[in-house]
Design a protein around this motif. Structure first.
Motif, short mmCIF file in Angstrom:
data_model
loop_
_atom_site.label_atom_id
_atom_site.label_comp_id
_atom_site.label_asym_id
_atom_site.label_seq_id
_atom_site.Cartn_x
_atom_site.Cartn_y
_atom_site.Cartn_z
N HIS A 57 0.86 -1.20 -0.01
CA HIS A 57 0.18 0.13 -0.17
C HIS A 57 0.94 1.22 0.08
CE1 HIS A 57 -3.49 -2.23 0.55
NE2 HIS A 57 -3.12 -2.90 1.53
N GLU A 93 -6.39 -1.71 5.78
CA GLU A 93 -5.38 -0.83 5.32
C GLU A 93 -5.57 -0.52 3.84
OE1 GLU A 93 -0.99 -1.56 6.44
OE2 GLU A 93 -1.93 -3.43 7.36
N LEU A 94 -5.09 0.68 3.34
CA LEU A 94 -5.22 0.87 2.08
C LEU A 94 -4.23 2.02 1.66
CD1 LEU A 94 -6.61 3.78 2.52
CD2 LEU A 94 -8.77 2.33 2.45
N ASN A 95 -4.15 2.18 0.47
CA ASN A 95 -3.24 3.40 -0.21
C ASN A 95 -4.22 4.74 -0.20
OD1 ASN A 95 -2.34 5.37 -1.88
ND2 ASN A 95 -2.63 4.22 -3.87
#
Length: 282
Positions: A7, A216-218
Motif C-alpha cells: 500500500h 489498510e489501503l493506499n
C-alpha cells in the motif's frame, strides 16, 4: 529489516486526478497568501478528507450544526489546510477566506478552532486528543438514540501519544461501531522518520489488539477510500481503524517525503515556480 507495505509503494506511485490537483492549489494558495503553513502534513491528507466530504459524510453546509450530522474531527490539527480547502470548496465558507489564512482578522488559524470555522467539530493541534473527543461523541450518539457517525483523522506521529491508546481502549470497551479512526500513515513526522522517532510497526496488529476492526489501503487511492469508508463499520460491534498509507507532501515533488516541508515559513520564487509546474497555476 523493515518490510515496505504494498500500500505504501502504491501511494508513492499513485497519480492524482484533476480534483486532487485543484484541492492542492487551494492549499498552496493559502500558504502563498500567508507566507507560511504546514504544507507536507496537509498534502498527505487531501484524498482522505476529499472522500469524507465528497462521498461519505452526511452533512449540509447550510446547516453545519444539524444535530444529526456526521462528525469529522481532524485530530492532526496542523494538517488543517487540507480541511480548510474542502470546507471552502463545499460551501461552508467562501473560498476567498483562504487568502486570509493566519491573518489577524481571519477565521482560519494555523490549527482549526471550533466555533470559529464553520464545519470544524473540535479545536485541535495539541496532539492526541481527537480520538478521545470522538469516543465521547460516538458514545453520546448511542445514549441519545442518534444515528450520526464519527470519523477521527489522526497523524502517525500523533499516535505516539498515550492518550490515543486510552481512547482506543474505551472505544473497544463500549463497542463503538459508529466510530472510525483514519490514520494518515506518511511515516515522517516533524523531525524525522517515524521508524527512527518511535517505531509504530506492527501498526495494524496494535489496533487489532486494542479491539478495532482494521483495514489498510493506499491513502491517495480515491476509489479504495470510497469503497472502504462506504462499508464501515468493518465489523458490527467494533470500532474501525483504517490505516491510510500516504506520502508526506504528495503531489509536490520537492516536498514528497521531505521533512523540510513539514512547515514552511516562506516560499521562495523558485519554490513557487516548482509548485506551478506540479499542480498548475494558483
Amino acid at each position: 529489516m523493515i518490510q515496505i507495505s504494498p500500500h505504501a509503494e502504491a501511494a508513492q506511485a499513485c497519480k492524482l486526478d484533476d480534483r486532487s490537483l485543484y484541492l492542492r492549489r487551494l492549499v498552496l494558495r493559502a500558504v502563498r497568501s500567508a507566507g507560511r503553513g504546514h504544507v507536507g502534513p496537509a498534502l498527505s491528507l487531501i484524498e482522505i478528507v476529499r472522500v469524507l466530504y465528497d462521498d461519505v459524510l452526511r452533512i449540509d453546509p447550510r446547516s453545519p450544526r444539524d444535530p444529526d450530522r456526521d462528525r469529522a474531527i481532524l485530530s492532526k490539527g496542523h494538517g488543517c489546510l487540507a480541511l480548510y480547502a474542502l470546507l471552502a470548496d463545499r460551501g461552508f465558507f467562501p473560498v476567498s477566506e483562504l487568502d486570509g489564512f493566519c491573518g489577524t482578522d481571519s477565521i482560519l488559524g494555523g490549527h482549526p478552532e471550533y466555533g470559529m470555522v464553520p464545519g470544524v467539530e473540535a479545536s485541535t493541534g495539541a496532539l492526541g486528543h481527537g480520538l478521545s473527543i470522538g469516543v465521547g461523541l460516538a458514545l453520546a450518539a448511542r445514549m441519545r438514540g442518534r444515528t450520526y457517525r464519527t470519523f477521527v483523522l489522526l497523524g502517525d506521529g500523533e499516535i505516539n501519544e498515550g492518550s490515543v491508546w486510552e481512547a482506543a481502549m474505551g472505544a473497544a470497551k463500549h463497542g463503538l461501531d459508529n466510530l472510525t479512526a483514519l490514520i494518515d500513515y506518511n511515516k515522517l513526522q516533524s523531525y524525522g522518520p517515524t521508524d527512527y522517532v518511535m517505531p509504530l510497526e506492527p501498526l495494524a496488529d496494535k489496533w487489532r489488539s486494542f479491539g478495532f476492526a482494521v483495514e489498510e489501503l493506499n491513502g491517495h487511492d480515491v476509489g479504495a477510500l470510497r469503497t472502504t469508508l462506504g462499508q464501515v463499520p468493518a465489523v458490527p460491534g467494533k470500532p474501525t481503524a483504517i490505516i491510510c498509507h500516504t506520502v508526506k507532501g504528495k503531489g509536490l515533488p520537492a516536498a514528497e517525503s521531505n521533512a523540510d516541508w513539514h512547515h514552511k515559513n516562506k516560499l521562495t520564487d523558485n519554490e513557487l515556480d516548482a509548485i506551478r509546474v506540479a499542480v498548475g497555476d494558483f
